[in-house]
Write a protein that holds these residues in place. Structure first.
Motif, PDB file in Angstrom:
ATOM      1  N   PHE A 163       0.724  -1.252  -0.079  1.00 16.41           N
ATOM      2  CA  PHE A 163       0.016  -0.003  -0.043  1.00 16.41           C
ATOM      3  C   PHE A 163       0.770   1.315   0.028  1.00 16.41           C
ATOM      4  N   LEU A 164       2.007   1.235   0.658  1.00 14.72           N
ATOM      5  CA  LEU A 164       3.046   2.131   0.509  1.00 14.72           C
ATOM      6  C   LEU A 164       3.458   2.692  -0.998  1.00 14.72           C
ATOM      7  N   ASP A 165       3.661   1.353  -1.717  1.00  8.01           N
ATOM      8  CA  ASP A 165       4.074   1.627  -2.976  1.00  8.01           C
ATOM      9  C   ASP A 165       2.830   2.268  -3.698  1.00  8.01           C
ATOM     10  N   ALA A 166       1.565   1.666  -3.905  1.00 11.62           N
ATOM     11  CA  ALA A 166       0.334   1.787  -4.484  1.00 11.62           C
ATOM     12  C   ALA A 166       0.257   3.363  -4.109  1.00 11.62           C
ATOM     13  N   SER A 167       0.264   3.715  -2.963  1.00 14.66           N
ATOM     14  CA  SER A 167      -0.361   5.073  -2.876  1.00 14.66           C
ATOM     15  C   SER A 167       0.792   6.150  -3.405  1.00 14.66           C
ATOM     16  N   ASP A 168       2.172   5.956  -3.114  1.00 13.56           N
ATOM     17  CA  ASP A 168       3.085   6.829  -3.826  1.00 13.56           C
ATOM     18  C   ASP A 168       3.129   6.656  -5.334  1.00 13.56           C
ATOM     19  N   ARG A 169       2.574   5.834  -6.105  1.00 15.86           N
ATOM     20  CA  ARG A 169       2.536   5.894  -7.329  1.00 15.86           C
ATOM     21  C   ARG A 169       1.100   6.501  -7.743  1.00 15.86           C
ATOM     22  N   LEU A 170       0.060   6.547  -7.063  1.00 16.00           N
ATOM     23  CA  LEU A 170      -1.272   7.191  -7.228  1.00 16.00           C
ATOM     24  C   LEU A 170      -0.980   8.482  -7.158  1.00 16.00           C
ATOM     25  N   VAL A 171      -0.319   9.116  -6.007  1.00 17.01           N
ATOM     26  CA  VAL A 171      -0.044  10.244  -5.809  1.00 17.01           C
ATOM     27  C   VAL A 171       0.599  10.944  -6.633  1.00 17.01           C
ATOM     28  N   ALA A 172       1.702  10.391  -7.231  1.00 17.98           N
ATOM     29  CA  ALA A 172       2.559  10.806  -8.114  1.00 17.98           C
ATOM     30  C   ALA A 172       1.831  10.939  -9.437  1.00 17.98           C
ATOM     31  N   VAL A 173       0.958  10.126 -10.017  1.00 21.11           N
ATOM     32  CA  VAL A 173       0.190  10.247 -11.249  1.00 21.11           C
ATOM     33  C   VAL A 173      -0.838  11.298 -11.083  1.00 21.11           C
ATOM     34  N   LEU A 174      -1.606  11.482 -10.030  1.00 18.74           N
ATOM     35  CA  LEU A 174      -2.665  12.308  -9.570  1.00 18.74           C
ATOM     36  C   LEU A 174      -2.273  13.871  -9.213  1.00 18.74           C
ATOM     37  N   SER A 175      -0.923  13.910  -9.167  1.00 16.47           N
ATOM     38  CA  SER A 175      -0.365  15.240  -8.849  1.00 16.47           C
ATOM     39  C   SER A 175       0.128  15.774 -10.323  1.00 16.47           C
ATOM     40  N   GLY A 176       0.086  14.996 -11.313  1.00 16.21           N
ATOM     41  CA  GLY A 176       0.563  15.415 -12.514  1.00 16.21           C
ATOM     42  C   GLY A 176       1.905  15.134 -13.086  1.00 16.21           C
ATOM     43  N   GLU A 177       2.481  14.285 -12.053  1.00 12.71           N
ATOM     44  CA  GLU A 177       4.001  14.143 -12.155  1.00 12.71           C
ATOM     45  C   GLU A 177       3.862  12.801 -13.361  1.00 12.71           C
ATOM     46  N   PRO A 178       5.120  12.456 -13.865  1.00 13.59           N
ATOM     47  CA  PRO A 178       5.692  11.166 -14.456  1.00 13.59           C
ATOM     48  C   PRO A 178       5.037  10.070 -13.720  1.00 13.59           C
ATOM     49  N   ASP A 179       4.426   9.144 -14.611  1.00 18.26           N
ATOM     50  CA  ASP A 179       4.300   7.824 -13.939  1.00 18.26           C
ATOM     51  C   ASP A 179       5.518   6.960 -13.499  1.00 18.26           C
ATOM     52  N   PRO A 180       5.900   6.670 -12.304  1.00 13.39           N
ATOM     53  CA  PRO A 180       6.976   5.964 -12.041  1.00 13.39           C
ATOM     54  C   PRO A 180       6.721   4.519 -12.456  1.00 13.39           C
ATOM     55  N   GLY A 181       5.592   3.994 -12.720  1.00  9.92           N
ATOM     56  CA  GLY A 181       5.191   2.530 -13.311  1.00  9.92           C
ATOM     57  C   GLY A 181       5.309   1.468 -12.048  1.00  9.92           C
ATOM     58  N   PRO A 182       5.098   0.479 -12.549  1.00  7.74           N
ATOM     59  CA  PRO A 182       4.882  -0.843 -11.834  1.00  7.74           C
ATOM     60  C   PRO A 182       6.539  -1.123 -11.202  1.00  7.74           C
ATOM     61  N   PRO A 183       6.393  -1.729 -10.227  1.00  7.33           N
ATOM     62  CA  PRO A 183       8.052  -2.295  -9.764  1.00  7.33           C
ATOM     63  C   PRO A 183       8.546  -3.055 -10.621  1.00  7.33           C
ATOM     64  N   GLN A 184       9.803  -3.037 -10.746  1.00  4.41           N
ATOM     65  CA  GLN A 184      10.795  -4.022 -11.605  1.00  4.41           C
ATOM     66  C   GLN A 184      10.948  -5.389 -10.861  1.00  4.41           C
ATOM     67  N   ILE A 185      10.401  -6.453 -11.377  1.00  3.38           N
ATOM     68  CA  ILE A 185      10.613  -7.625 -10.863  1.00  3.38           C
ATOM     69  C   ILE A 185      11.804  -8.291 -11.143  1.00  3.38           C
ATOM     70  N   ALA A 186      12.822  -8.646 -10.557  1.00  3.34           N
ATOM     71  CA  ALA A 186      14.059  -9.195 -10.824  1.00  3.34           C
ATOM     72  C   ALA A 186      13.888 -10.691 -10.945  1.00  3.34           C
TER      73      ALA A 186
END
Length: 245
Positions: free
Chosen positions: A171-194
């Motif tokens: 939920f920390l990751d999801a909220s950070d991504r939602l906040v970035a996108v909804l603030s008009g910032e570039p979408d950081p995208g989903p986490p990279q799975i190694a």
């Protein structure tokens, strides 16, 4: 013989009569426990647009510290942009309910009109199946298109869950991504799975070692089974008293 069979049949019937009520009670208890742990939309407290409740953790999987962090982040988002995000967790859904149908029904319960729904987002998860869903209002879609929203629910949210049910991180990751996108910032995208690439080493595997030990034991036993009778026969011949004595 006939009397014995009748007696056995009578005992069988008697045991069935004694066990049937107990079985019915157990089944009813299990059914009640399952239904009691399920959560319906009607059990979620009502929230209205502009209300300062950002996390509804019915499943109790988010720590108080992280719930505070997420709430503070979403509060700032709402104050700065007018876009409101709610996070909801439940342990189990009612029979026949899916994360998508539950989230849609909750969205319409909390925000019954198009105007109220416009700037709203609900991200939800069912912790029994770890199935997630997200619903957004019409105005949100200009910043958060459906494809990105689905990626948040199916990738960003679930990645930490696949490596050990890390709900706080999810939920920390999801909220950070939602906040970035909804603030008009570039979408950081989903986490990279190694990819966990298995590098072949020079050491023997445990099963190979076990097979080697087993083979050695078999060979040893075969040798022993051959040599011991021969040695015994030889000793017997050497120490056997002479018939000419």
């Amino acid at each position: 013989m006939k009397q014995l069979l009748n007696r056995v049949y009578g005992w069988k019937k008697r045991i069935q009569r004694l066990l049937l009520p107990s079985v019915m009670v157990i089944l009813a208890s299990l059914l009640f426990a399952t239904s009691a742990s399920a959560t319906g939309v009607y059990e979620i407290p009502t929230i209205t647009s502009g209300e300062h409740t950002w996390v509804v953790d019915q499943a109790e999987v988010i720590s108080r510290l992280n719930e505070g962090k997420i709430s503070s982040t979403l509060e700032n988002l709402a104050n700065q942009t007018g876009n409101e995000v709610r996070i909801v967790t439940v342990r189990r859904l009612d029979y026949g309910e899916t994360p998508e149908s539950f989230t849609k029904a909750l969205f319409e319960k909390w925000f019954p009109t198009k105007e109220a729904q416009a700037n709203q987002t609900i991200l939800m998860i069912d912790t029994v199946t770890n199935g997630g869903a997200i619903i957004t209002g019409d105005k949100v879609k200009s910043l958060l298109p459906d494809e990105t929203a689905v990626s948040v629910a199916s990738e960003t949210l679930t990645a930490p869950l696949r490596s050990g049910n890390k709900y706080n991180q999810a939920f920390l990751d999801a909220s950070d991504r939602l906040v970035a996108v909804l603030s008009g910032e570039p979408d950081p995208g989903p986490p990279q799975i190694a990819d966990n690439v298995q590098v072949e080493g020079t050491f023997k595997k445990a099963e190979e070692t076990d097979k080697g030990n087993a083979t050695a034991w078999v060979i040893g036993l075969l040798i022993a089974a051959t040599i011991i009778p021969m040695a015994t026969y030889y000793i017997y011949q050497v120490f056997q008293p002479s018939s000419n004595g």
